[in-house]
Design an enzyme around this catalytic site. Structure first.
Site, PDB file in Angstrom:
ATOM      1  N   HIS A 115      27.983  36.775  40.599  1.00 38.05           N
ATOM      2  CA  HIS A 115      26.593  36.959  40.191  1.00 38.05           C
ATOM      3  C   HIS A 115      26.477  38.291  39.447  1.00 38.05           C
ATOM      4  O   HIS A 115      27.251  39.224  39.714  1.00 38.05           O
ATOM      5  CB  HIS A 115      25.668  36.949  41.403  1.00 38.05           C
ATOM      6  CG  HIS A 115      25.686  35.656  42.158  1.00 38.05           C
ATOM      7  ND1 HIS A 115      25.179  34.490  41.643  1.00 38.05           N
ATOM      8  CD2 HIS A 115      26.170  35.342  43.389  1.00 38.05           C
ATOM      9  CE1 HIS A 115      25.332  33.516  42.526  1.00 38.05           C
ATOM     10  NE2 HIS A 115      25.944  34.012  43.584  1.00 38.05           N
ATOM     11  N   ALA A 161      47.533  38.818  56.664  1.00 31.17           N
ATOM     12  CA  ALA A 161      46.324  38.234  57.247  1.00 31.17           C
ATOM     13  C   ALA A 161      45.142  39.193  57.125  1.00 31.17           C
ATOM     14  O   ALA A 161      45.273  40.398  57.305  1.00 31.17           O
ATOM     15  CB  ALA A 161      46.569  37.896  58.716  1.00 31.17           C
ATOM     16  N   ARG A 167      42.536  42.754  43.141  1.00 30.17           N
ATOM     17  CA  ARG A 167      43.302  42.986  41.909  1.00 30.17           C
ATOM     18  C   ARG A 167      44.552  42.112  41.904  1.00 30.17           C
ATOM     19  O   ARG A 167      44.979  41.607  42.939  1.00 30.17           O
ATOM     20  CB  ARG A 167      43.728  44.458  41.808  1.00 30.17           C
ATOM     21  CG  ARG A 167      42.572  45.437  41.657  1.00 30.17           C
ATOM     22  CD  ARG A 167      43.068  46.867  41.679  1.00 30.17           C
ATOM     23  NE  ARG A 167      41.971  47.812  41.531  1.00 30.17           N
ATOM     24  CZ  ARG A 167      41.543  48.310  40.382  1.00 30.17           C
ATOM     25  NH1 ARG A 167      42.140  47.952  39.260  1.00 30.17           N
ATOM     26  NH2 ARG A 167      40.543  49.171  40.341  1.00 30.17           N
TER      27      ARG A 167
END
Length: 603
Positions: A115, A161, A167
């Site tokens: 958004h 995990a 990136r």
């Protein structure tokens, strides 16, 4: 010529999320996804039939364990010999490309939509743009990982995990953390680990090897039979209401190793080896928890485990050629007596959490936690010890309210210490549970019916607001949702106090808004003592996926909270904040209105 929303979406430009053409595609997909959510993980034929209908491509010998969620489906390409584990979510507004031989743990999330940062571009109509995600062949994405828009993960990489990948990650490396960073390149020593854990003894079967921490063959028939039996029973358990406490407890005792008096496990719940789970006296495992318990999980007495906590005992080899022969080893997890795990926590194999320890929300536990210690973060680190002064402070607060002639419900509403085991509060929670469980069974595309049900659950439900199922809250009567606000799927709101969400807000999938805290006094905790503080989310705020908000927090108007963040303190208006703990990284400016697109350099 004016471009359609679908064309804008393809080009990575701003488009209207509720465009009719796109909505029609999503409605079809939501129907199929809802159908898939009711298919047992054991019914591979039915699951594959539906997954082939949902995604653009599913390569040979690949499997997606239900439930699985996505928005569109055709934008997803999954290569051959991939395994996508339980409860993964792919928001595929842009293309998601997954190579061959990719292993993805439970509860992983791939988010391609963005958004605009500036609230004015989200206010009149909800707009977004999308950046593609690519996962190279032969990678291992461990459980509870979040992969953000525009990311490429190189071939053979291993992602730890609970990581939040913001990136690109290069090939053949180990990376972990929030934000996810490269720890090191894989090397020959990683191969030697497999050699050290290999038992060359033909008299020992795979069940023995699993039990004793050696490398074992995952697809061994005896082990798969155990998994199939457990998953079958867990599916039955998940059809029982959480309000049927004694019935659930009696049933759990038929397939777990030990479930002591007063122990509770709420649904939804997922587990693979019932004979590897021990739960002590009066311990409570809240909803939406996951246990990959190839290794044993032993939970002591009076342990409180909050929602959305994951336990991962299996460990795959780091080198893909070893991993792809379907071998792994299992490391047990031990939670000692009187531990409080606050929710949204990820616990890796081989961990012991010591007596009376407190694990803060959103933590990723990669090392043992000493007794009487408070830990937090990703990876979790000790904050301080629990001391006698903490107990004295609690007792002093309790003494101040001793003479107040209030019901437990009134104490809860005023933010005082109260007894959560009070009969009136239990009845209110049970009444609400039946509503949210019914709501969670419907499909996201049944808009009219869904909105009527949402109105019956929450205190205030604004015009054109949308809560996408499944959704759970503790009481419902304390939740207010402003107009045109969208709360994406799998949210859990622990509304023991007011949760006020403003107008035109956006809350991403798998959010956890938690008003509840407990005393550091382990005895009082075990007796059900709690107190609460309100949560306020301002108009036009945007919370990314899998955000955790703690008691008493206010998130300011128009502010943006990055995916995977744990919000522990107030966030002012008009800022971008990210991380665990969540910190402000910059103000939102007029430049964000002029140029709403995020490039890789800006990630």
């Amino acid at each position: 010529m004016t471009k359609t929303a679908k064309e804008l979406q393809k080009e990575g430009l701003l488009y209207d999320v509720f465009d009719k053409e796109l909505a029609a595609i999503k409605d079809r997909t939501y129907g199929l996804v809802n159908e898939l959510s009711h298919v047992s993980a054991l019914d591979k034929e039915s699951a594959l039939h539906l997954v082939h209908k949902i995604v653009g491509n599913l390569g040979e010998e690949s499997y997606v364990v239900p439930p699985f969620r996505c928005d569109y489906g055709p934008n997803i390409t999954i290569g051959a010999h991939c395994f996508i584990n339980y409860n993964c979510c792919f928001l595929d507004s842009a293309e998601i490309t997954i190579g061959d031989y990719v292993y993805m743990g439970p509860n992983c999330n791939i988010f391609t939509p963005c958004h605009p940062i500036h609230h004015e571009l989200r206010r009149d109509k909800i707009t977004e743009y999308a950046l593609p995600v690519t996962i190279g062949s032969h990678t291992w994405i461990a459980g509870d990982v979040i992969i953000n828009p525009g990311v490429t993960i190189g071939e053979g990489a291993v992602i730890g995990a609970g990581s939040v990948v913001t990136r690109d990650i290069p090939a053949n490396c180990l990376a972990a953390g929030n934000p996810c960073k490269v720890i090191r390149q894989l090397n020959e020593n990683d191969r030697k680990i497999v050699e050290k854990l290999t038992l060359n003894d033909d008299t020992k079967d795979n069940v023995y090897k699993q039990e004793h921490g050696y490398m074992y063959f995952v697809m061994d028939k005896a082990l798969r039979s155990q998994v199939e039996n457990t998953v079958h029973y867990v599916n039955i358990l998940n059809k029982l209401s959480n309000s049927e406490v004694q019935r659930r407890r009696d049933f759990l005792r038929t397939f777990t190793q030990r479930l002591d008096e007063g122990a509770v496990i709420n649904s939804p719940f997922y587990m693979e080896f019932g004979n590897h789970l021990e739960v002590g006296i009066n311990s409570i495992i809240d909803s939406d928890c996951i246990m990959l318990n190839s290794g044993r999980i032993k939970i002591g007495d009076n342990v409180l485990i909050g929602p959305k906590t994951s336990f991962y005992t299996p460990v795959h080899p780091f080198w893909h050629d070893q991993r792809e022969s379907w071998i792994e080893h299992a490391e047990p997890i031990t939670i000692e007596d009187n531990v409080w795990i606050c929710g949204g926590v990820t616990i890796t194999g081989g961990i012991t959490i010591g007596k009376n320890a407190i694990v803060c929300s959103g933590s990723v536990i990669t090392r043992d936690v000493p007794a009487d210690t408070i830990v937090a973060g990703n990876p979790a680190k000790p904050l301080r010890s629990v001391t006698g002064q903490d107990i004295k402070q609690y007792q002093a607060e309790l003494a101040k309210q001793y003479d107040l002639n209030l019901t437990e419900k009134e104490k809860m509403e005023r933010g005082l210490w109260y007894n959560s085991f009070d009969g009136e509060l239990i009845k209110l929670r049970q009444k609400n549970a039946s509503k949210t469980e019914a709501y969670s069974r419907i499909s996201a595309n049944t808009l009219c019916y869904k909105d009527k049900m949402a109105n019956a659950i929450v205190h205030e439900f604004g015009e054109n607001a949308n809560i996408i199922p499944p959704f759970a809250c503790t009481y419902g009567s304390n939740v207010s949702v402003g107009k045109a606000t969208v709360i994406n799927h799998s949210g859990i709101f622990a509304d023991t106090n007011k949760i006020n969400i403003g107008a035109h807000a956006l809350i991403g999938p798998k959010s956890f808004l938690n008003c509840t805290t407990r005393p550091y006094d382990e005895k009082a905790r075990g007796d059900g003592t709690e107190k609460s503080a309100p949560i306020t989310i301002g108009d036009g705020a945007w919370l990314g996926g899998k955000v955790t908000v703690l008691p008493g927090v206010t998130i300011g108007r128009h502010s943006v909270i990055g995916s995977g963040s744990v919000v522990t303190h107030d966030i002012p208006d008009d800022v971008v904040a990210v991380g665990n703990p969540c910190k402000v990284i910059r103000p939102i400016t007029e430049e964000d209105k002029i140029n709403p697109y995020r490039t890789k350099k800006q990630q």
